[in-house]
Design a protein around this motif. Structure first.
Motif, PDB file in Angstrom:
ATOM      1  N   GLY A 130     -40.686 -50.587 -19.688  1.00 21.31           N
ATOM      2  CA  GLY A 130     -40.966 -51.692 -18.789  1.00 21.31           C
ATOM      3  C   GLY A 130     -39.811 -52.055 -17.875  1.00 21.31           C
ATOM      4  N   SER A 131     -38.735 -51.331 -17.944  1.00 21.93           N
ATOM      5  CA  SER A 131     -37.570 -51.613 -17.123  1.00 21.93           C
ATOM      6  C   SER A 131     -37.271 -50.395 -16.260  1.00 21.93           C
ATOM      7  CB  SER A 131     -36.371 -51.919 -18.017  1.00 21.93           C
ATOM      8  OG  SER A 131     -35.225 -52.083 -17.240  1.00 21.93           O
ATOM      9  N   TYR A 132     -37.048 -50.615 -14.994  1.00 24.30           N
ATOM     10  CA  TYR A 132     -36.841 -49.493 -14.090  1.00 24.30           C
ATOM     11  C   TYR A 132     -35.521 -48.766 -14.317  1.00 24.30           C
ATOM     12  CZ  TYR A 132     -40.923 -51.165 -11.655  1.00 24.30           C
ATOM     13  OH  TYR A 132     -42.185 -51.547 -11.356  1.00 24.30           O
ATOM     14  N   ASP A 133     -34.441 -49.510 -14.436  1.00 20.29           N
ATOM     15  CA  ASP A 133     -33.129 -48.875 -14.531  1.00 20.29           C
ATOM     16  C   ASP A 133     -32.272 -49.452 -15.654  1.00 20.29           C
ATOM     17  OD1 ASP A 133     -33.477 -47.064 -12.379  1.00 20.29           O
ATOM     18  OD2 ASP A 133     -33.177 -48.713 -11.002  1.00 20.29           O
ATOM     19  N   ILE A 159     -23.646 -48.733 -13.349  1.00 21.19           N
ATOM     20  CA  ILE A 159     -23.229 -47.383 -12.983  1.00 21.19           C
ATOM     21  C   ILE A 159     -24.077 -46.914 -11.811  1.00 21.19           C
ATOM     22  CG2 ILE A 159     -22.902 -45.024 -13.809  1.00 21.19           C
ATOM     23  CD1 ILE A 159     -22.804 -46.266 -16.664  1.00 21.19           C
ATOM     24  N   ARG A 160     -23.393 -46.579 -10.728  1.00 19.37           N
ATOM     25  CA  ARG A 160     -24.103 -46.125  -9.540  1.00 19.37           C
ATOM     26  C   ARG A 160     -24.743 -44.758  -9.782  1.00 19.37           C
ATOM     27  NH1 ARG A 160     -19.521 -46.819  -4.972  1.00 19.37           N
ATOM     28  NH2 ARG A 160     -19.596 -44.587  -5.335  1.00 19.37           N
ATOM     29  N   GLY A 215     -22.568 -41.857 -10.437  1.00 22.35           N
ATOM     30  CA  GLY A 215     -21.780 -41.882 -11.658  1.00 22.35           C
ATOM     31  C   GLY A 215     -20.580 -42.811 -11.625  1.00 22.35           C
ATOM     32  N   TYR A 216     -20.283 -43.416 -10.469  1.00 18.37           N
ATOM     33  CA  TYR A 216     -19.160 -44.338 -10.339  1.00 18.37           C
ATOM     34  C   TYR A 216     -19.481 -45.628 -11.091  1.00 18.37           C
ATOM     35  CZ  TYR A 216     -15.667 -47.349  -8.155  1.00 18.37           C
ATOM     36  OH  TYR A 216     -14.624 -48.213  -7.929  1.00 18.37           O
ATOM     37  N   ILE A 217     -18.524 -46.135 -11.870  1.00 14.89           N
ATOM     38  CA  ILE A 217     -18.713 -47.399 -12.585  1.00 14.89           C
ATOM     39  C   ILE A 217     -18.380 -48.525 -11.614  1.00 14.89           C
ATOM     40  CG2 ILE A 217     -18.005 -48.835 -14.522  1.00 14.89           C
ATOM     41  CD1 ILE A 217     -17.192 -46.174 -15.914  1.00 14.89           C
TER      42      ILE A 217
END
Length: 62
Positions: A8-11, A34-35, A38-40
């Motif tokens: 139920g959660s996209y990301d 986290i983009r 991969g960048y935090i």
């Protein structure tokens, strides 16, 4: 076991194995943004969303 997507959660992902908790040094939980590359972008050792919302307001001028 790798973190898995929360139903139920996209990301949103759940780190049931604790691998990301160990990697980022979370003791009692935390938040990581986290983009896709991969960048935090944001890391907090608190589960409170206040710091994340403040960060997002600065980035997106909300």
């Amino acid at each position: 076991m790798y973190p898995y997507r929360v139903a139920g959660s996209y990301d949103s992902y759940c780190d049931s194995s604790g691998s990301l908790h160990q990697l980022y040094g979370f003791q009692d939980g935390g938040l990581a943004l986290i983009r896709p590359d991969g960048y935090i972008a944001f890391l907090s050792h608190s589960v409170s969303a206040d710091g994340l919302l403040s960060y997002l307001r600065k980035i997106f001028t909300l």
